[in-house]
Design a protein around this motif. Structure first.
Motif: not given
Length: 542
Positions: A469-475, A433-441, A459-467
């Protein structure tokens, strides 16, 4: 069990026929051989019975080793010839060691006469015992071979219409030849130990359950090669088998899942052509036709739950003893389909010496006389990072190159990734997903090697819960979590950085991210930055 490496050797004949000429040469054998030839099958018949000798014997043994199928025509006088008994012993040996398919025809003799040495077979063996000795190695070997061959499934010819029976035999041979081992990569390095582990995971000795396992890892890690080798090692143990290659890509074709269901049904049902009008109809057909069949099924490169639902929805679709193998880049597809952690195998990069061997096999072929410095070889290994696809592609591109060309290639790869390798890895990124791409990059450019806690806090300081997304990137095999540290394979990181670089290849200032000091300095040095009403030329202070 024969290894697929033995079955990949060159086969010269489709069928070799073992027989006693005085019984069947001018009748059953001639009709069978004609039917086989008319169906385009290449057969071998020993026409040298009247001049047996060592050279002819060696030729026949080689023929048996170079054939796909052996048909043994057990007739009344077959066992009276020690030559025929040597043939059947060699055939049974090749069945065990070289993946030879053996089909017996009991021509006007009972199968029990063959396997229990009765009737004409008992009388013939008694004569051989008298000549060679009852406890001789030859006679014991012949008896064992007759017993094993007599226990095989075949055809019993009594008073049947031979033309009809011969047609049935030809059809069976044609279907068996369609089930040949699949082509696997030329150089298999580090595969055998993994096949042993996976065979243990499959528990092939247990036939009262249905088992699904998953092979998980990034693109280019060798999942397909490993699943092909696993398939080739085991498919003959099952009533039906099918290897569905590149499910992800095939699903994108016009008929998509319907076409895959048709292929699956046709291959497992040995040539039956079933028309599937919709994927729902295909599910019904699979449930009805396969529920009592012991099958081996491989789904390669699955990327969507809909594919699993349409092709292996429930274990109950298949008969007891069935085994299903699924390869994917997304671990979550496996767990969400009910495959537990104990049945998911993570395919890891090759260890140093295996990686070196694979690189050498591609980069240093027999006609390559160039001497390459060890540090350049180590640079190539570091770049490939144990990824078999990268080792193969890089090795082929460096084959027969001189040292200076090695230096140039390896220097340029840091900025210009190899297209084949990069495309194989980039598909996983494209599916985000688009937001997943941004965090991956962001992780690739700034946070690789940092603690998970630190990355989460930023990442949490950007008012976004990354939990999640990080798990998806691992999977999806894009990042690795090691002892609370986030890592990324260097080729995946290079792929990510290349994505940013391609945003504007010639102007770093127009890219979304800067991570190299030189790029950062050059961007600032080319612009006046106005701060608090003062023009500041950063080229003077950097």
């Amino acid at each position: 069990m024969a290894s697929s490496s033995s079955s990949k050797r060159k086969r010269k004949y489709d069928v070799v026929l073992s027989f006693r000429g005085i019984d069947v040469r001018k009748t059953f054998l001639s009709h069978l051989n004609l039917a086989l030839n008319q169906n385009g099958l290449f057969t071998y018949i020993d026409n040298k019975e009247m001049r047996k000798g060592q050279q002819i014997w060696l030729e026949l043994m080689k023929v048996i080793e170079e054939s796909h199928i052996a048909i043994i025509i057990f007739s009344k006088n077959y066992a009276s010839s020690w030559w025929c008994l040597e043939e059947v012993a060699k055939i049974m040996e090749c069945m065990k060691q070289k993946d030879l398919i053996v089909l017996p025809v009991f021509y006007k003799v009972e199968p029990r006469e063959v396997r229990k040495w009765r009737g004409s077979y008992g009388r013939a063996l008694a004569k051989h015992e008298f000549e060679f000795g009852k406890d001789s190695y030859k006679v014991k070997r012949w008896k064992e071979a007759l017993t094993n061959a007599g226990n095989l499934s075949g055809w019993h010819v009594k008073d049947e219409v031979e033309a009809k029976l011969i047609k049935e035999i030809v059809n069976e041979i044609s279907m068996q030849l369609d089930r040949r081992p699949l082509h696997v990569a030329k150089h298999l390095v580090g595969i055998h130990p993994q096949v042993i582990k996976l065979n243990s995971m499959l528990k092939l000795e247990s036939r009262d359950d249905i088992r699904m396992i998953g092979l998980w890892g990034p693109g280019g890690i060798g999942k397909t090669t490993l699943s092909l080798e696993l398939y080739n090692n085991n498919y003959r143990q099952f009533e039906g088998s099918c290897f569905l290659a590149d499910v992800r890509k095939a699903s994108e074709e016009p008929k998509g899942l319907v076409a895959l269901q048709e292929v699956l049904l046709s291959e497992i049902l040995l040539g039956q052509k079933l028309v599937v009008s919709s994927s729902h109809r295909g599910i019904n057909l699979m449930q009805d036709r396969l529920c009592r069949k012991e099958v081996l099924l491989v789904l390669d490169d699955v990327n969507d739950k809909e594919q699993l639902d349409a092709l292996v929805g429930e274990p109950g679709w298949f008969g007891e003893g069935s085994r299903i193998i699924i390869t994917t880049r997304n671990k979550y597809l496996l767990t969400s389909h009910g495959i537990d952690e104990d049945h998911i195998y993570e395919v890891k990069p090759l260890e140093y010496y295996d990686a070196l061997e694979l690189l050498n096999k591609h980069a240093f072929q027999r006609n390559n006389k160039n001497i390459i410095r060890k540090d350049l070889v180590n640079m190539a290994l570091h770049y490939a990072n144990g990824l078999p696809l990268a080792l193969k592609v890089l090795g082929c591109s460096l084959c027969c190159r001189r040292e200076r060309e090695w230096e140039s290639t390896l220097h340029n790869l840091a900025k210009f990734p190899n297209k084949i390798i990069n495309d194989a890895l980039k598909w996983s990124y494209d599916g985000l997903e688009d937001h997943e791409k941004e965090i991956f990059l962001d992780i690739a450019c700034f946070f690789e090697g940092q603690s998970k806690e630190y990355i989460m806090r930023v990442l949490d300081s950007w008012d976004f819960d990354p939990t999640i997304v990080v798990q998806v990137l691992v999977e999806k095999s894009l990042i690795i979590e090691e002892r609370e540290i986030i890592r990324m394979r260097n080729l995946i990181q290079l792929m990510a950085m290349n994505i940013i670089r391609q945003e504007c290849p010639n102007d770093p200032g127009r890219r979304t991210r800067l991570w190299l000091f030189d790029d950062f300095r050059n961007v600032l040095s080319r612009h006046l930055v106005r701060f608090a009403g003062v023009d500041i030329d950063f080229s003077l202070i950097i």
